[in-house]
Design an enzyme around this catalytic site. Structure first.
Site, mmCIF file in Angstrom:
data_model
loop_
_atom_site.group_PDB
_atom_site.id
_atom_site.type_symbol
_atom_site.label_atom_id
_atom_site.label_comp_id
_atom_site.label_asym_id
_atom_site.label_seq_id
_atom_site.Cartn_x
_atom_site.Cartn_y
_atom_site.Cartn_z
ATOM 1 N N ASP A 84 18.851 59.797 74.459
ATOM 2 C CA ASP A 84 18.489 59.278 75.803
ATOM 3 C C ASP A 84 19.580 59.418 76.548
ATOM 4 O O ASP A 84 19.635 59.226 77.742
ATOM 5 C CB ASP A 84 18.182 57.782 75.643
ATOM 6 C CG ASP A 84 16.782 57.568 74.782
ATOM 7 O OD1 ASP A 84 15.823 58.225 75.406
ATOM 8 O OD2 ASP A 84 16.791 56.781 73.853
ATOM 9 N N HIS A 129 22.402 54.710 67.094
ATOM 10 C CA HIS A 129 21.163 55.354 66.260
ATOM 11 C C HIS A 129 20.920 54.759 65.042
ATOM 12 O O HIS A 129 21.869 54.728 64.280
ATOM 13 C CB HIS A 129 20.843 57.037 66.378
ATOM 14 C CG HIS A 129 19.536 57.363 66.319
ATOM 15 N ND1 HIS A 129 18.902 57.360 65.096
ATOM 16 C CD2 HIS A 129 18.851 57.692 67.142
ATOM 17 C CE1 HIS A 129 17.788 57.656 65.228
ATOM 18 N NE2 HIS A 129 17.526 57.986 66.610
ATOM 19 N N HIS A 134 12.381 50.986 71.759
ATOM 20 C CA HIS A 134 12.181 52.326 71.664
ATOM 21 C C HIS A 134 12.143 53.523 72.693
ATOM 22 O O HIS A 134 13.021 53.919 72.983
ATOM 23 C CB HIS A 134 10.682 52.226 70.955
ATOM 24 C CG HIS A 134 10.154 53.474 70.335
ATOM 25 N ND1 HIS A 134 10.706 54.655 70.200
ATOM 26 C CD2 HIS A 134 8.773 53.718 69.921
ATOM 27 C CE1 HIS A 134 9.970 55.727 69.529
ATOM 28 N NE2 HIS A 134 8.657 54.936 69.381
HETATM 29 N N1 COA Z 1 26.980 49.781 72.724
HETATM 30 C C1 COA Z 1 27.729 49.181 72.153
HETATM 31 N N2 COA Z 1 27.696 48.555 70.742
HETATM 32 C C2 COA Z 1 26.692 48.986 70.021
HETATM 33 C C3 COA Z 1 25.738 49.987 70.620
HETATM 34 C C4 COA Z 1 25.830 50.358 71.740
HETATM 35 N N3 COA Z 1 24.811 51.124 72.460
HETATM 36 N N4 COA Z 1 24.971 50.302 69.539
HETATM 37 C C5 COA Z 1 25.367 49.648 68.497
HETATM 38 N N5 COA Z 1 26.307 49.011 68.701
HETATM 39 C C6 COA Z 1 26.983 48.091 67.937
HETATM 40 C C7 COA Z 1 26.370 46.590 67.744
HETATM 41 O O1 COA Z 1 26.852 45.653 68.479
HETATM 42 C C8 COA Z 1 26.727 46.402 66.324
HETATM 43 O O2 COA Z 1 28.049 45.855 66.252
HETATM 44 P P1 COA Z 1 28.314 44.556 65.146
HETATM 45 O O3 COA Z 1 28.129 45.153 63.907
HETATM 46 O O4 COA Z 1 29.513 44.400 65.583
HETATM 47 O O5 COA Z 1 27.297 43.597 65.877
HETATM 48 C C9 COA Z 1 26.791 47.721 65.515
HETATM 49 O O6 COA Z 1 27.226 48.739 66.507
HETATM 50 C C10 COA Z 1 25.408 47.998 64.652
HETATM 51 O O7 COA Z 1 24.482 48.173 65.834
HETATM 52 P P2 COA Z 1 22.842 47.549 65.593
HETATM 53 O O8 COA Z 1 22.311 47.493 66.993
HETATM 54 O O9 COA Z 1 23.017 46.486 64.537
HETATM 55 O O10 COA Z 1 22.310 48.887 65.016
HETATM 56 P P3 COA Z 1 20.800 49.512 64.783
HETATM 57 O O11 COA Z 1 20.586 50.330 63.882
HETATM 58 O O12 COA Z 1 19.732 48.221 64.561
HETATM 59 O O13 COA Z 1 20.190 49.767 66.184
HETATM 60 C C11 COA Z 1 20.186 50.996 68.331
HETATM 61 C C12 COA Z 1 20.281 51.152 66.617
HETATM 62 C C13 COA Z 1 19.904 52.733 68.674
HETATM 63 C C14 COA Z 1 19.038 50.303 68.563
HETATM 64 C C15 COA Z 1 21.484 50.653 68.937
HETATM 65 O O14 COA Z 1 22.350 51.108 68.670
HETATM 66 C C16 COA Z 1 21.215 50.380 70.246
HETATM 67 O O15 COA Z 1 20.814 49.430 70.578
HETATM 68 N N6 COA Z 1 21.438 51.431 71.251
HETATM 69 C C17 COA Z 1 21.556 51.107 72.597
HETATM 70 C C18 COA Z 1 20.055 51.606 72.966
HETATM 71 C C19 COA Z 1 19.546 52.999 72.707
HETATM 72 O O16 COA Z 1 20.256 53.834 73.255
HETATM 73 N N7 COA Z 1 18.540 53.300 72.257
HETATM 74 C C20 COA Z 1 17.702 54.689 72.046
HETATM 75 C C21 COA Z 1 17.926 55.155 70.767
HETATM 76 S S1 COA Z 1 17.595 56.732 70.484
#
Ligand code: COA
Length: 373
Positions: free
Chosen positions: A310, A259, A220
């Site tokens: 972020d 996101h 988060h």
């Molecule tokens: N870098 C690389 N790949 C990413 C990614 C990132 N920042 N964010 C998502 N992906 C990929 C995942 O590996 C996944 O790939 P797959 O389908 O081949 O396994 C796909 O995109 C979907 O991602 P997922 O993590 O399942 O989506 P989510 O909706 O559950 O998660 C976040 C959303 C924001 C948690 C996720 O994008 C993330 O961890 N981002 C990095 C952390 C971040 O910046 N958080 C701040 C959010 S405001």
């Protein structure tokens, strides 16, 4: 059998009139006002009023809120002693969680659940959060805290309490806009945690302590800090490509991208991108923006993922001189506005939040005495 929605994904758990997000169009609105309009024309104090009251303030209402916030910034001396007397926190969010909880011991209205007292507590918590974070930042470096300056705006005063010097007006305005952009985001995890606590009719400080504890988690708050550590590690535009490729090849995530709700660009990132460039240039540190741009275009090309809030807040905060470990606490300096607005909304039409779980363990077990197990 109740249908299970893991992580409450896609589930609306309440009606709310505070904040709306259109993930397809990339629109974010507070009380119907577009975030771009608010970032261009408003101030954090005005947005606080908007979130709490549901409408923009008239001039005298704005003056009263500004005065209230600036007169309530100081925290009781024993609160600062908590920072002094305890072992150094391993992460500043550990300390912030403790301090917010301790504030209620010095708030004469902590157990007064009247609407008026809850509004005053929302105001005091919003006024005091920057004081806590700036004091933590200074004292962890062996410096004395700087007393708040009531003549300064909320944003300028925070930068002043952190560095001991009045910020340039342009820098104060950039931080003001960053506060506006982070002030609310509907039912994110920390806001939901605050509302769950409030729904038991527990007090405002308890609800906000729950929110701070929830913001602490790396899924988060915390991503902006990791973005900055990544930029520091990359160090130059030339190294961006090998860093991104290496990270993606290892199937790791590049911080600051993707996101859950936005399927297009996060509108807050659009504003922060410009600010990162502007503040970086002014601070004589344009390279953090340039490295960020390089990483962003590689990520677009390789993954089609967009930068989130972020990504550019990291380089913006860095150029403003905010220590990297304070980025998540700084999130709380802004989000306290949204948390308190949601707690007030919860109290105004309360229904205990108490979902079900689908039990999947064994049934009909017979008790066996300890000797026979
Ligand atoms: N870098 C690389 N790949 C990413 C990614 C990132 N920042 N964010 C998502 N992906 C990929 C995942 O590996 C996944 O790939 P797959 O389908 O081949 O396994 C796909 O995109 C979907 O991602 P997922 O993590 O399942 O989506 P989510 O909706 O559950 O998660 C976040 C959303 C924001 C948690 C996720 O994008 C993330 O961890 N981002 C990095 C952390 C971040 O910046 N958080 C701040 C959010 S405001």
């Amino acid at each position: 059998m109740a249908q299970v929605k893991v992580g409450l994904q896609g589930v609306a758990v309440a009606e709310s009139q505070i904040c709306s997000i259109d993930g397809e169009q990339g629109r974010l609105r507070y009380r119907g006002y577009d975030i771009h309009d608010l970032a261009a024309h408003s101030t954090f104090e005005e947005v606080v009023y908007l979130l709490w009251e549901g409408r923009l303030p008239k001039r005298h209402e704005m003056d009263v809120l500004r005065e209230d916030l600036s007169q309530n910034r100081a925290v009781a001396a024993p609160i600062l002693d908590v920072i002094r007397r305890h072992p150094p926190a391993q992460h500043p969010m550990e300390m912030l969680r403790t301090l917010v909880s301790a504030l209620s011991l010095y708030d004469a209205e902590s157990e007064d659940m009247s609407t008026e007292a809850n509004r005053r507590k929302a105001m005091r918590l919003t006024a005091q959060m920057p004081t806590l974070v700036a004091a933590m930042g200074r004292m962890s470096r062996g410096k004395d805290p700087v007393a708040p300056a009531s003549r300064l705006s909320h944003a300028a005063n925070f930068l002043y309490m952190l560095s001991g010097e009045e910020p340039r007006p342009e820098d104060a305005r950039c931080f003001d806009v960053a506060l506006i952009l982070h002030a609310d985001h509907s039912f994110n995890a920390s806001t939901f945690a605050a509302r769950v606590t409030a729904s038991t009719l527990s007090d405002m400080h308890s609800a906000i302590t729950s929110a701070v504890a929830t913001l602490k988690g790396p899924l988060h708050g915390g991503a902006n800090e990791r973005v900055m550590r990544m930029l520091l590690e990359v160090g130059s535009v030339e190294r961006a490509e090998s860093y991104v490729r290496g990270t993606l090849d290892r199937k790791e995530k590049v911080m600051g991208f993707g996101h859950r709700v936005y399927h297009t660009e996060d509108p807050r990132a659009t504003v922060l991108r410009k600010m990162s460039e502007e503040v970086g240039r002014r601070a004589g540190q344009p390279h953090w923006f340039e490295i960020s741009r390089a990483i962003e275009s590689l990520m677009r090309r390789e993954t089609k993922l967009n930068a989130n809030v972020d990504f550019y807040s990291a380089s913006t905060y860095y150029a403003l001189g905010i220590p990297v470990e304070l980025y998540t606490p700084v999130f709380a300096v802004s989000r306290i506005a949204g948390w308190t607005a949601h707690v007030l909304e919860q109290y105004a039409a309360n229904k205990l939040i108490r979902p079900l779980a689908e039990y999947t363990g064994p049934l009909e077990q017979s008790y066996i005495s300890v000797e026979k197990r």
